[in-house]
Write a protein that holds these residues in place. Structure first.
Motif, PDB file in Angstrom:
ATOM      1  N   ALA A  20      25.963  -9.308 -28.820  1.00  0.00           N
ATOM      2  CA  ALA A  20      26.498  -9.365 -27.459  1.00  0.00           C
ATOM      3  C   ALA A  20      28.024  -9.488 -27.482  1.00  0.00           C
ATOM      4  O   ALA A  20      28.728  -8.849 -26.687  1.00  0.00           O
ATOM      5  N   ALA A  21      28.535 -10.311 -28.412  1.00  0.00           N
ATOM      6  CA  ALA A  21      29.990 -10.454 -28.541  1.00  0.00           C
ATOM      7  C   ALA A  21      30.627  -9.151 -29.004  1.00  0.00           C
ATOM      8  O   ALA A  21      31.694  -8.746 -28.515  1.00  0.00           O
ATOM      9  N   THR A  22      29.982  -8.469 -29.947  1.00  0.00           N
ATOM     10  CA  THR A  22      30.509  -7.191 -30.433  1.00  0.00           C
ATOM     11  C   THR A  22      30.492  -6.146 -29.328  1.00  0.00           C
ATOM     12  O   THR A  22      31.450  -5.366 -29.168  1.00  0.00           O
ATOM     13  N   LEU A  64      24.640  -3.563 -36.447  1.00  0.00           N
ATOM     14  CA  LEU A  64      25.858  -2.911 -36.940  1.00  0.00           C
ATOM     15  C   LEU A  64      26.875  -3.943 -37.417  1.00  0.00           C
ATOM     16  O   LEU A  64      27.574  -3.738 -38.416  1.00  0.00           O
ATOM     17  N   GLY A  65      26.948  -5.071 -36.678  1.00  0.00           N
ATOM     18  CA  GLY A  65      27.847  -6.142 -37.103  1.00  0.00           C
ATOM     19  C   GLY A  65      27.449  -6.720 -38.451  1.00  0.00           C
ATOM     20  O   GLY A  65      28.309  -7.016 -39.288  1.00  0.00           O
ATOM     21  N   GLN A  66      26.146  -6.874 -38.682  1.00  0.00           N
ATOM     22  CA  GLN A  66      25.689  -7.372 -39.974  1.00  0.00           C
ATOM     23  C   GLN A  66      25.988  -6.363 -41.083  1.00  0.00           C
ATOM     24  O   GLN A  66      26.269  -6.735 -42.233  1.00  0.00           O
ATOM     25  N   ALA A  67      25.926  -5.072 -40.740  1.00  0.00           N
ATOM     26  CA  ALA A  67      26.294  -4.045 -41.718  1.00  0.00           C
ATOM     27  C   ALA A  67      27.771  -4.167 -42.091  1.00  0.00           C
ATOM     28  O   ALA A  67      28.147  -4.047 -43.268  1.00  0.00           O
ATOM     29  N   LEU A  68      28.620  -4.433 -41.086  1.00  0.00           N
ATOM     30  CA  LEU A  68      30.034  -4.681 -41.376  1.00  0.00           C
ATOM     31  C   LEU A  68      30.195  -5.948 -42.194  1.00  0.00           C
ATOM     32  O   LEU A  68      31.075  -6.042 -43.060  1.00  0.00           O
ATOM     33  N   GLY A  69      29.337  -6.947 -41.919  1.00  0.00           N
ATOM     34  CA  GLY A  69      29.372  -8.176 -42.703  1.00  0.00           C
ATOM     35  C   GLY A  69      29.039  -7.933 -44.162  1.00  0.00           C
ATOM     36  O   GLY A  69      29.596  -8.585 -45.048  1.00  0.00           O
ATOM     37  N   VAL A 148      32.211 -11.630 -37.980  1.00  0.00           N
ATOM     38  CA  VAL A 148      32.540 -10.232 -37.651  1.00  0.00           C
ATOM     39  C   VAL A 148      32.655 -10.045 -36.145  1.00  0.00           C
ATOM     40  O   VAL A 148      33.596  -9.408 -35.648  1.00  0.00           O
ATOM     41  N   ALA A 149      31.708 -10.601 -35.390  1.00  0.00           N
ATOM     42  CA  ALA A 149      31.705 -10.431 -33.932  1.00  0.00           C
ATOM     43  C   ALA A 149      32.948 -11.042 -33.298  1.00  0.00           C
ATOM     44  O   ALA A 149      33.607 -10.419 -32.447  1.00  0.00           O
ATOM     45  N   LEU A 150      33.293 -12.264 -33.697  1.00  0.00           N
ATOM     46  CA  LEU A 150      34.465 -12.923 -33.118  1.00  0.00           C
ATOM     47  C   LEU A 150      35.757 -12.232 -33.535  1.00  0.00           C
ATOM     48  O   LEU A 150      36.720 -12.184 -32.764  1.00  0.00           O
ATOM     49  N   VAL A 191      40.710 -17.933 -34.609  1.00  0.00           N
ATOM     50  CA  VAL A 191      40.433 -19.159 -35.368  1.00  0.00           C
ATOM     51  C   VAL A 191      38.926 -19.372 -35.521  1.00  0.00           C
ATOM     52  O   VAL A 191      38.444 -19.765 -36.592  1.00  0.00           O
ATOM     53  N   SER A 192      38.189 -19.094 -34.456  1.00  0.00           N
ATOM     54  CA  SER A 192      36.731 -19.239 -34.523  1.00  0.00           C
ATOM     55  C   SER A 192      36.132 -18.281 -35.549  1.00  0.00           C
ATOM     56  O   SER A 192      35.203 -18.643 -36.284  1.00  0.00           O
ATOM     57  N   ALA A 193      36.664 -17.063 -35.621  1.00  0.00           N
ATOM     58  CA  ALA A 193      36.183 -16.100 -36.614  1.00  0.00           C
ATOM     59  C   ALA A 193      36.447 -16.605 -38.025  1.00  0.00           C
ATOM     60  O   ALA A 193      35.596 -16.495 -38.922  1.00  0.00           O
ATOM     61  N   TRP A 194      37.627 -17.189 -38.227  1.00  0.00           N
ATOM     62  CA  TRP A 194      37.962 -17.726 -39.551  1.00  0.00           C
ATOM     63  C   TRP A 194      37.061 -18.907 -39.908  1.00  0.00           C
ATOM     64  O   TRP A 194      36.604 -19.016 -41.060  1.00  0.00           O
TER      65      TRP A 194
END
Length: 225
Positions: A20-22, A64-69, A148-150, A191-194
């Motif tokens: 949803a974030a992505t 797709l986000g997990q694939a980028l992960g 990845v999403a954040l 910062v949340s992504a990090w």
């Protein structure tokens, strides 16, 4: 046809939420490039079909986000360190390698830590000694997907800084958002992504360490007389 379809918590926390974030980040980027001066309308209610379509799109975006992960794992220095160096003290590391050599032969000592981990993991699965393997795997994937999403949301908000004000329509009320709140949102999501990335590394290390120590503990168990 669908009687065997099972929905797990990981489908929700690992795919749907980060997806949803992505998806929101993708909408922001398209909005900025193609309709920068139009107001983005956020309806208070959606028809069932539209809601279902959005949920399905978010779920796909989560995959797709997990694939980028997965690509992130390959370029992450912290993650690569786990594949090249045992996350144990030198003394414990020697004990683990010695235990593996005692079970599989001296040639095991030439393998890289990543291969040693997979060998230990499969040995534990064969012995039905999983421990917290599933928990660490799911949490690692959860934080990887959210990182990845954040990061995508932070990038999309940074792009939106080029064209201000950003106008949102909520319940018929128009809100104008200028650079200061947008910049703050970029910082917070970045910062949340990090932090999610750091948690991802932490649970990956826990998974490796737990696997090695569990294998070592089982190999040192006294044999029945």
């Amino acid at each position: 046809m669908f009687k065997d379809v099972q929905v797990t918590l990981y489908d929700f926390f690992g795919y749907l939420l980060p997806g949803a974030a992505t998806l929101f980040a993708v909408v922001l980027v398209f909005w900025t490039f193609f309709w920068p001066h139009a107001s983005l309308s956020l309806p208070s209610a959606l028809p069932v079909l539209a809601t279902t379509s959005l949920l399905f799109a978010a779920y796909l975006a989560g995959h797709l986000g997990q694939a980028l992960g997965n690509l992130l794992e390959k370029v992450s220095p912290g993650r690569n360190n786990l594949d090249k160096k045992l996350p144990l003290s030198p003394e414990l590391g020697k004990e683990v390698v010695h235990a593996l050599a005692g079970r599989f032969g001296e040639q095991i000592k030439t393998l890289e830590p990543k291969e040693l981990f997979h060998l230990c993991d499969q040995a534990l699965v064969h012995c039905s000694s999983l421990g917290e393997r599933e928990i660490f795997t799911y949490r690692e994937g959860f934080y990887r997907g959210n990182a990845v999403a954040l990061a995508c949301v932070s990038f999309a908000l940074a792009v939106r800084l080029v064209c201000v004000p950003a106008m949102l329509s909520i319940g018929g009320q128009i809100y104008e958002i200028y650079r200061a709140p947008l910049a703050l949102a970029v910082v917070l999501t970045g910062v949340s992504a990090w932090l999610c990335y750091a948690r991802f590394l932490r649970f990956a290390e826990h998974r490796y360490r737990s696997c090695f120590l569990r294998f070592l503990a089982l190999s040192k168990e006294p044999k029945p007389k």
